[in-house]
Motif scaffolding. Structure first.
Motif, PDB file in Angstrom:
ATOM      1  N   MET A   1       0.842  -1.186   0.000  1.00  0.00           N
ATOM      2  CA  MET A   1       0.000   0.000   0.000  1.00  0.00           C
ATOM      3  C   MET A   1       0.880   1.241   0.000  1.00  0.00           C
ATOM      4  N   THR A   2       0.647   2.154  -0.933  1.00  0.00           N
ATOM      5  CA  THR A   2       1.425   3.384  -0.991  1.00  0.00           C
ATOM      6  C   THR A   2       0.483   4.583  -1.038  1.00  0.00           C
ATOM      7  N   HIS A   3       0.990   5.723  -0.624  1.00  0.00           N
ATOM      8  CA  HIS A   3       0.217   6.956  -0.695  1.00  0.00           C
ATOM      9  C   HIS A   3      -0.051   7.265  -2.163  1.00  0.00           C
ATOM     10  N   PRO A   4      -1.263   7.740  -2.507  1.00  0.00           N
ATOM     11  CA  PRO A   4      -1.588   7.968  -3.922  1.00  0.00           C
ATOM     12  C   PRO A   4      -0.730   9.015  -4.605  1.00  0.00           C
ATOM     13  N   ALA A   5      -0.027   9.853  -3.834  1.00  0.00           N
ATOM     14  CA  ALA A   5       0.845  10.858  -4.455  1.00  0.00           C
ATOM     15  C   ALA A   5       2.140  10.253  -4.972  1.00  0.00           C
ATOM     16  N   LEU A   6       2.494   9.095  -4.442  1.00  0.00           N
ATOM     17  CA  LEU A   6       3.811   8.531  -4.736  1.00  0.00           C
ATOM     18  C   LEU A   6       3.725   7.572  -5.912  1.00  0.00           C
ATOM     19  N   THR A   7       3.668   8.143  -7.093  1.00  0.00           N
ATOM     20  CA  THR A   7       3.537   7.338  -8.299  1.00  0.00           C
ATOM     21  C   THR A   7       4.574   7.751  -9.339  1.00  0.00           C
ATOM     22  N   GLN A   8       4.851   6.851 -10.229  1.00  0.00           N
ATOM     23  CA  GLN A   8       5.843   7.069 -11.279  1.00  0.00           C
ATOM     24  C   GLN A   8       5.543   8.333 -12.077  1.00  0.00           C
ATOM     25  N   GLY A   9       6.582   9.125 -12.318  1.00  0.00           N
ATOM     26  CA  GLY A   9       6.462  10.310 -13.138  1.00  0.00           C
ATOM     27  C   GLY A   9       6.111  11.576 -12.380  1.00  0.00           C
ATOM     28  N   ARG A  10       5.671  11.445 -11.115  1.00  0.00           N
ATOM     29  CA  ARG A  10       5.362  12.629 -10.332  1.00  0.00           C
ATOM     30  C   ARG A  10       6.631  13.143  -9.648  1.00  0.00           C
ATOM     31  N   ALA A  11       6.547  14.321  -9.057  1.00  0.00           N
ATOM     32  CA  ALA A  11       7.749  14.991  -8.563  1.00  0.00           C
ATOM     33  C   ALA A  11       7.717  15.174  -7.054  1.00  0.00           C
ATOM     34  N   ALA A  12       8.911  15.109  -6.448  1.00  0.00           N
ATOM     35  CA  ALA A  12       9.057  15.310  -5.013  1.00  0.00           C
ATOM     36  C   ALA A  12      10.170  16.318  -4.742  1.00  0.00           C
ATOM     37  N   VAL A  13      10.010  17.046  -3.643  1.00  0.00           N
ATOM     38  CA  VAL A  13      11.030  17.980  -3.164  1.00  0.00           C
ATOM     39  C   VAL A  13      11.448  17.525  -1.775  1.00  0.00           C
ATOM     40  N   ILE A  14      12.746  17.391  -1.561  1.00  0.00           N
ATOM     41  CA  ILE A  14      13.260  16.917  -0.276  1.00  0.00           C
ATOM     42  C   ILE A  14      14.359  17.864   0.189  1.00  0.00           C
ATOM     43  N   THR A  15      14.202  18.414   1.384  1.00  0.00           N
ATOM     44  CA  THR A  15      15.274  19.226   1.963  1.00  0.00           C
ATOM     45  C   THR A  15      16.104  18.352   2.900  1.00  0.00           C
ATOM     46  N   GLY A  16      17.338  18.781   3.133  1.00  0.00           N
ATOM     47  CA  GLY A  16      18.245  17.941   3.903  1.00  0.00           C
ATOM     48  C   GLY A  16      18.514  16.638   3.185  1.00  0.00           C
ATOM     49  N   ALA A  17      18.640  16.724   1.854  1.00  0.00           N
ATOM     50  CA  ALA A  17      18.679  15.522   1.015  1.00  0.00           C
ATOM     51  C   ALA A  17      20.083  14.988   0.756  1.00  0.00           C
ATOM     52  N   ALA A  18      21.103  15.649   1.276  1.00  0.00           N
ATOM     53  CA  ALA A  18      22.474  15.229   0.967  1.00  0.00           C
ATOM     54  C   ALA A  18      22.910  14.006   1.754  1.00  0.00           C
ATOM     55  N   SER A  19      22.174  13.664   2.808  1.00  0.00           N
ATOM     56  CA  SER A  19      22.586  12.528   3.632  1.00  0.00           C
ATOM     57  C   SER A  19      21.414  12.053   4.473  1.00  0.00           C
ATOM     58  N   GLY A  20      21.638  10.964   5.192  1.00  0.00           N
ATOM     59  CA  GLY A  20      20.700  10.497   6.188  1.00  0.00           C
ATOM     60  C   GLY A  20      19.310  10.180   5.670  1.00  0.00           C
ATOM     61  N   ILE A  21      18.319  10.580   6.435  1.00  0.00           N
ATOM     62  CA  ILE A  21      16.931  10.247   6.129  1.00  0.00           C
ATOM     63  C   ILE A  21      16.480  10.892   4.828  1.00  0.00           C
ATOM     64  N   GLY A  22      16.913  12.125   4.566  1.00  0.00           N
ATOM     65  CA  GLY A  22      16.545  12.785   3.323  1.00  0.00           C
ATOM     66  C   GLY A  22      17.063  12.060   2.104  1.00  0.00           C
ATOM     67  N   LEU A  23      18.309  11.628   2.159  1.00  0.00           N
ATOM     68  CA  LEU A  23      18.892  10.889   1.039  1.00  0.00           C
ATOM     69  C   LEU A  23      18.210   9.538   0.874  1.00  0.00           C
ATOM     70  N   ALA A  24      17.909   8.880   1.978  1.00  0.00           N
ATOM     71  CA  ALA A  24      17.222   7.586   1.891  1.00  0.00           C
ATOM     72  C   ALA A  24      15.850   7.741   1.238  1.00  0.00           C
ATOM     73  N   MET A  25      15.144   8.823   1.554  1.00  0.00           N
ATOM     74  CA  MET A  25      13.854   9.076   0.907  1.00  0.00           C
ATOM     75  C   MET A  25      14.044   9.323  -0.583  1.00  0.00           C
ATOM     76  N   ALA A  26      15.062  10.109  -0.944  1.00  0.00           N
ATOM     77  CA  ALA A  26      15.325  10.389  -2.356  1.00  0.00           C
ATOM     78  C   ALA A  26      15.583   9.097  -3.126  1.00  0.00           C
ATOM     79  N   GLU A  27      16.381   8.221  -2.556  1.00  0.00           N
ATOM     80  CA  GLU A  27      16.684   6.955  -3.235  1.00  0.00           C
ATOM     81  C   GLU A  27      15.443   6.090  -3.381  1.00  0.00           C
ATOM     82  N   ALA A  28      14.616   6.049  -2.337  1.00  0.00           N
ATOM     83  CA  ALA A  28      13.396   5.241  -2.400  1.00  0.00           C
ATOM     84  C   ALA A  28      12.438   5.768  -3.468  1.00  0.00           C
TER      85      ALA A  28
END
Length: 286
Positions: A1-28
């Motif tokens: 089950m995934t949130h309906p916003a998290l689908t192929q082709g859509r866009a995300a913005v992540i701050t603190g993305a260079a490491s840690g939890i932010g980077l892990a979210m970016a990779e996922a």
């Protein structure tokens, strides 16, 4: 089950993305086929992280790096312009940037100022810059703000950090209320509350992951599953602390007010035994 916003082709913005939890979210999210605008104040580390994430994306152009000091509203507005200019929309905003510093009650004022600028104003700036446009899109979207258990139970020591994370909790709760009372709004809010996680903060103190810590990837896996279930409070356990332990610690903190105990009684010598019996289930909260 995934949130309906998290689908192929859509866009995300992540701050603190260079490491840690932010980077892990970016990779996922890159593995899900999403486009990404990654932000961090450390431009060199951000470029390196973005290059790695781009190898996971459908195509390299799906990942952009935008150096950003989230404590400055104009910088966050430039991040918004960059994301919308590149991708035309934002399905997910993750206000994740955060710092640690000596934030004792009587620590230097500049320490307090920087912690508040990044950890609290960074979230407020992100919400104010992005949320109206995300609402206006009329499409499923989500805003995730990274909080902390220290913003709920407020252990003594780093008071300024606790203040910022308590503020993030309050802001995110208000955001959830505002979104659900906006006609036609399809944006949801979520408060991510990690447990003990082996991030850059932890690496500053130890070189190897402590046995009790989760990895950032575990936090994100847990968080994405919780978002899919529609949860607002995403309270993460770790290898030492269970959900039940967190619940009792939070209950004890709330009951300080109800029972009119001394402030932060969990750390008060007169309540040491009472807290211990409450935690092991043999004693009442009050």
């Amino acid at each position: 089950m995934t949130h309906p916003a998290l689908t192929q082709g859509r866009a995300a913005v992540i701050t603190g993305a260079a490491s840690g939890i932010g980077l892990a979210m970016a990779e996922a999210l890159a593995r899900l086929g999403m486009k990404l605008a990654l932000a961090d104040v450390d431009a060199a580390a951000l470029e390196k992280a973005a290059a790695g994430v781009a190898t996971l994306a459908a195509q390299p152009a799906d990942v952009i790096a935008v150096p950003t000091d989230v404590g400055r509203l104009e910088a966050v507005e430039r991040l918004k312009d960059a994301a919308y200019g590149a991708f035309g929309e934002v399905a997910l905003l993750m206000n994740n940037a955060g710092i640690e510093a000596d934030g004792r009650l009587f620590a230097p004022r500049e320490n307090w100022q920087r912690l508040i600028d990044v950890n609290l104003w960074g979230v407020v700036n992100g919400v104010q810059a992005f949320a109206p446009a995300m609402i206006a899109q009329g499409t499923p979207a989500a805003i995730v703000n990274t909080g902390s258990k220290q913003g709920i139970t407020c252990p003594p020591g780093n008071t300024a950090y606790n203040v910022t994370k308590a503020g993030v909790k309050v802001v995110t709760e208000a955001l959830a209320h505002e979104l659900r009372n906006t006609p036609g709004c399809r944006v949801t809010a979520h408060l991510l509350v990690p447990g003990f996680t082996f991030t850059g903060f932890t690496r500053a103190r130890v070189t190897e992951k402590p046995a009790g810590a989760w990895t950032p990837e575990q936090v994100i896996e847990f968080g994405l599953e919780a978002m899919g279930r529609g949860e607002f409070y995403i309270l993460c356990p770790d290898n030492d602390v269970t959900r039940a332990m967190d619940e009792r610690r939070i209950q004890w903190a709330a009951d300080d007010i109800i029972a009119n105990r001394p402030a932060l009684s969990r750390w008060h010598p007169d309540f040491k035994d009472a807290f211990a019996t409450f935690m092991d289930g043999t004693g009442p909260a009050r």
